[in-house]
Design an enzyme around this catalytic site. Structure first.
Site, PDB file in Angstrom:
ATOM      1  N   HIS A 207      21.145 128.319  -3.384  1.00 38.68           N
ATOM      2  CA  HIS A 207      19.793 127.740  -3.378  1.00 38.68           C
ATOM      3  C   HIS A 207      19.645 126.493  -4.232  1.00 38.68           C
ATOM      4  O   HIS A 207      18.553 125.934  -4.326  1.00 38.68           O
ATOM      5  CB  HIS A 207      18.775 128.780  -3.859  1.00 38.68           C
ATOM      6  CG  HIS A 207      18.839 129.022  -5.347  1.00 38.68           C
ATOM      7  ND1 HIS A 207      19.789 129.824  -5.930  1.00 38.68           N
ATOM      8  CD2 HIS A 207      18.094 128.541  -6.366  1.00 38.68           C
ATOM      9  CE1 HIS A 207      19.611 129.842  -7.246  1.00 38.68           C
ATOM     10  NE2 HIS A 207      18.596 129.064  -7.536  1.00 38.68           N
TER      11      HIS A 207
HETATM   12  C1  UD1 Z   1      13.596 127.200  -9.132  1.00 33.41           C
HETATM   13  C2  UD1 Z   1      14.262 126.548 -10.345  1.00 33.41           C
HETATM   14  C3  UD1 Z   1      15.736 126.903 -10.351  1.00 33.41           C
HETATM   15  C4  UD1 Z   1      15.958 128.398 -10.250  1.00 33.41           C
HETATM   16  C5  UD1 Z   1      15.190 128.975  -9.073  1.00 33.41           C
HETATM   17  C6  UD1 Z   1      15.292 130.476  -9.105  1.00 33.41           C
HETATM   18  C7  UD1 Z   1      13.424 124.375 -11.167  1.00 33.41           C
HETATM   19  C8  UD1 Z   1      13.672 122.920 -11.198  1.00 33.41           C
HETATM   20  N1  UD1 Z   1      14.158 125.096 -10.293  1.00 33.41           N
HETATM   21  O1  UD1 Z   1      14.183 126.631  -7.979  1.00 33.41           O
HETATM   22  O2  UD1 Z   1      16.324 126.429 -11.547  1.00 33.41           O
HETATM   23  O3  UD1 Z   1      17.337 128.634 -10.089  1.00 33.41           O
HETATM   24  O4  UD1 Z   1      13.821 128.603  -9.161  1.00 33.41           O
HETATM   25  O5  UD1 Z   1      15.192 131.059  -7.857  1.00 33.41           O
HETATM   26  O6  UD1 Z   1      12.583 124.853 -11.882  1.00 33.41           O
HETATM   27  N2  UD1 Z   1       9.131 128.706  -2.288  1.00 33.41           N
HETATM   28  C9  UD1 Z   1       8.556 129.750  -1.605  1.00 33.41           C
HETATM   29  N3  UD1 Z   1       7.997 130.772  -2.304  1.00 33.41           N
HETATM   30  C10 UD1 Z   1       7.983 130.794  -3.651  1.00 33.41           C
HETATM   31  C11 UD1 Z   1       8.554 129.718  -4.359  1.00 33.41           C
HETATM   32  C12 UD1 Z   1       9.128 128.688  -3.649  1.00 33.41           C
HETATM   33  O7  UD1 Z   1       8.547 129.787  -0.381  1.00 33.41           O
HETATM   34  O8  UD1 Z   1       7.476 131.755  -4.232  1.00 33.41           O
HETATM   35  C13 UD1 Z   1       9.769 127.608  -1.544  1.00 33.41           C
HETATM   36  C14 UD1 Z   1       8.856 126.398  -1.374  1.00 33.41           C
HETATM   37  O9  UD1 Z   1       9.135 125.841  -0.120  1.00 33.41           O
HETATM   38  C15 UD1 Z   1       9.356 125.458  -2.460  1.00 33.41           C
HETATM   39  C16 UD1 Z   1      10.834 125.785  -2.558  1.00 33.41           C
HETATM   40  O10 UD1 Z   1      10.933 127.180  -2.272  1.00 33.41           O
HETATM   41  O11 UD1 Z   1       9.110 124.121  -2.165  1.00 33.41           O
HETATM   42  C17 UD1 Z   1      11.453 125.491  -3.904  1.00 33.41           C
HETATM   43  O12 UD1 Z   1      10.748 126.164  -4.954  1.00 33.41           O
HETATM   44  P1  UD1 Z   1      10.810 125.641  -6.485  1.00 33.41           P
HETATM   45  O13 UD1 Z   1      10.182 126.624  -7.375  1.00 33.41           O
HETATM   46  O14 UD1 Z   1      10.368 124.234  -6.557  1.00 33.41           O
HETATM   47  O15 UD1 Z   1      12.346 125.587  -6.774  1.00 33.41           O
HETATM   48  P2  UD1 Z   1      13.464 126.688  -6.577  1.00 33.41           P
HETATM   49  O16 UD1 Z   1      14.446 126.158  -5.593  1.00 33.41           O
HETATM   50  O17 UD1 Z   1      12.859 128.017  -6.322  1.00 33.41           O
HETATM   51  N1  UDP Z   2      18.272 138.231  -7.173  1.00 31.88           N
HETATM   52  C1  UDP Z   2      17.494 139.205  -6.531  1.00 31.88           C
HETATM   53  N2  UDP Z   2      17.414 139.163  -5.161  1.00 31.88           N
HETATM   54  C2  UDP Z   2      18.066 138.237  -4.419  1.00 31.88           C
HETATM   55  C3  UDP Z   2      18.840 137.255  -5.081  1.00 31.88           C
HETATM   56  C4  UDP Z   2      18.909 137.274  -6.464  1.00 31.88           C
HETATM   57  O1  UDP Z   2      16.918 140.079  -7.173  1.00 31.88           O
HETATM   58  O2  UDP Z   2      17.954 138.272  -3.186  1.00 31.88           O
HETATM   59  C5  UDP Z   2      18.336 138.234  -8.651  1.00 31.88           C
HETATM   60  C6  UDP Z   2      19.741 138.310  -9.217  1.00 31.88           C
HETATM   61  O3  UDP Z   2      20.137 139.652  -9.369  1.00 31.88           O
HETATM   62  C7  UDP Z   2      19.619 137.557 -10.535  1.00 31.88           C
HETATM   63  C8  UDP Z   2      18.513 136.566 -10.281  1.00 31.88           C
HETATM   64  O4  UDP Z   2      17.822 136.994  -9.110  1.00 31.88           O
HETATM   65  O5  UDP Z   2      19.225 138.411 -11.585  1.00 31.88           O
HETATM   66  C9  UDP Z   2      19.075 135.178 -10.075  1.00 31.88           C
HETATM   67  O6  UDP Z   2      18.068 134.324  -9.677  1.00 31.88           O
HETATM   68  P1  UDP Z   2      18.316 132.980  -8.886  1.00 31.88           P
HETATM   69  O7  UDP Z   2      19.668 132.990  -8.283  1.00 31.88           O
HETATM   70  O8  UDP Z   2      17.153 132.785  -7.998  1.00 31.88           O
HETATM   71  O9  UDP Z   2      18.187 131.873 -10.037  1.00 31.88           O
HETATM   72  P2  UDP Z   2      19.202 131.258 -11.101  1.00 31.88           P
HETATM   73  O10 UDP Z   2      19.804 132.367 -11.865  1.00 31.88           O
HETATM   74  O11 UDP Z   2      20.200 130.442 -10.348  1.00 31.88           O
HETATM   75  O12 UDP Z   2      18.327 130.379 -11.913  1.00 31.88           O
END
Ligand code: UD1
Ligand code: UDP
Length: 363
Positions: A207
């Site tokens: 992601h």
């Molecule tokens: C964010 C964090 C990333 C983290 C990730 C965990 C930043 C810069 N990025 O990335 O470090 O690893 O969360 O999963 O803070 N969206 C939904 N539902 C939600 C949230 C997001 O559909 O509840 C979709 C939207 O289209 C949105 C996209 O996901 O535009 C990205 O969401 P965003 O929170 O900006 O960044 P993440 O990729 O989730």
């Molecule tokens: N995780 C989860 N369901 C999923 C994918 C990830 O519960 O389908 C959990 C995973 O066990 C870990 C955390 O989400 O604890 C990691 O989050 P993510 O990969 O979104 O973010 P990052 O760690 O890269 O910031």
């Protein structure tokens, strides 16, 4: 003097922050300190947010900023202005943030401007990849925090090299170990995909913005996953993050035989990790969990801010070309699962709360 027993503000905003902050909340509850949760609303979909509150039995946030999905600047700005209003009203003794998201940076900046002490959990991680938005969030948050909870000695060294004072840094392990140990026992009650037997599938998670917002790179990584699945004759299961799902649709990426499913709840995902033959990921938390759960990991990136996982032999950084993904997977398939988890013994939350309580006498 204000007592810490009055108010600790816990800030969260995304899936990994909720999971890694849960042991801290549990410890604060055990010690009977007064606290409240601020949720930025960066993540808001049920399966990225509420499901973890339910499963980990966390209290509802007292405040929700509801910032939602925005451009990075606007999202961070809304978090700063929203949390500033809360801090004006509540004036907490300390605010705790965890990790490297926009939520973490926004909350930390608001607190700094009001001279509210900040504790940064998971401080001192560096990928040295400036294309990652998280790298700047980490650096800026570390440099404006008062208590830096470094998971390892290596992360403490990084902070010292950047000129942060020794007395602010505490090596505590990572609360992800607490979280895995506390929740592993529930995993056996979850059988989401009964057809997947132990060691008979690969688990993927992908992601990162720099991977999935770039069509060539996203496509190349998916090609790598397909090569891996063909070569070893095992299915790949990929619970897809909404960012990746949106981008895959936009770029018309075809997943072939890769099994795409909805993001999973925590217990189900832990169950999948435990049973996977190997994990392919660009996630930070998943690299750590694979290492803790003794499952070999291939990191689908050019760098990692978790080099300890590579040093102990649990992980390899494959880069993002399909051939190097296949080559690195091949290498990790030969690995004996004998490494030692470098992120602590599962008592990080206890240590962090003890340190905060002790130091607060001088606040
Ligand atoms: C964010 C964090 C990333 C983290 C990730 C965990 C930043 C810069 N990025 O990335 O470090 O690893 O969360 O999963 O803070 N969206 C939904 N539902 C939600 C949230 C997001 O559909 O509840 C979709 C939207 O289209 C949105 C996209 O996901 O535009 C990205 O969401 P965003 O929170 O900006 O960044 P993440 O990729 O989730
Ligand atoms: N995780 C989860 N369901 C999923 C994918 C990830 O519960 O389908 C959990 C995973 O066990 C870990 C955390 O989400 O604890 C990691 O989050 P993510 O990969 O979104 O973010 P990052 O760690 O890269 O910031």
């Amino acid at each position: 003097m204000r007592s810490l027993k009055q108010k600790i503000a816990i800030a969260v905003g995304t899936r990994p922050e909720i999971i890694k902050m849960a042991p801290i909340i549990r410890e604060i509850q055990r010690k009977n300190y007064e606290y409240y949760i601020i949720h930025s609303g960066q993540h808001y979909s049920y399966n990225l947010d509420e499901v973890f509150f339910e499963q980990l039995k966390l209290p509802k946030p007292k405040y929700r900023l509801e910032v939602g999905s925005k451009s990075p600047g606007e999202q961070t700005a809304l978090i700063i202005s929203g949390s500033e209003k809360i801090f004006q009203k509540e004036r907490p003794s300390v605010v705790l943030v965890q990790g490297d998201t926009n939520t973490v940076l926004g909350i930390a900046l608001a607190a700094r401007k009001m001279n509210i002490p900040i504790g940064h959990i998971e401080a001192g991680l560096r990928s040295y990849d400036e294309a990652m938005p998280e790298e700047w969030n980490r650096i800026l948050t570390d440099h404006c925090s008062d208590y830096l909870f470094a998971p390892t000695k290596n992360s403490k060294k990084i902070l010292l090299r950047e000129g942060i004072k020794n007395k602010k840094i505490f090596v505590t392990g990572n609360t992800i170990v607490d979280s895995v140990f506390q929740n592993q026992r529930y995993v056996k009650f979850v059988v989401e995909l009964p057809e997947l037997k132990r060691n008979s599938f690969f688990l993927a998670s992908l992601h990162r913005q720099e991977n999935v917002d770039n069509p060539e790179r996203f496509r190349e990584i998916i090609e790598g996953l397909k090569l891996v699945s063909e070569k070893f004759g095992l299915p790949i299961v990929y619970p897809i993050h909404p960012r990746s799902e949106k981008m895959a649709k936009k770029f018309g990426i075809s997943f072939g035989t890769i099994k795409i499913i909805e993001p999973m709840n925590y217990f189900a995902f832990l169950h999948m990790e435990l049973n996977a033959r190997l994990i392919l990921t660009d996630s930070g938390g998943v690299q750590e969990e694979a290492c803790i759960l003794m499952v070999p990991c291939v990191t689908l990136r050019n760098s990692t801010e978790r080099p300890e996982t590579v040093q102990v032999g649990a992980n390899i950084v494959s880069g993002v070309s399909s051939k190097s993904i296949l080559r690195c997977t091949n290498k990790m398939m030969q690995k004996k699962r004998v490494w030692k988890n470098p992120f602590g013994d599962g008592n990080s939350a206890k240590k962090i709360i003890q340190i905060i309580t002790h130091l607060n006498q001088n606040i």
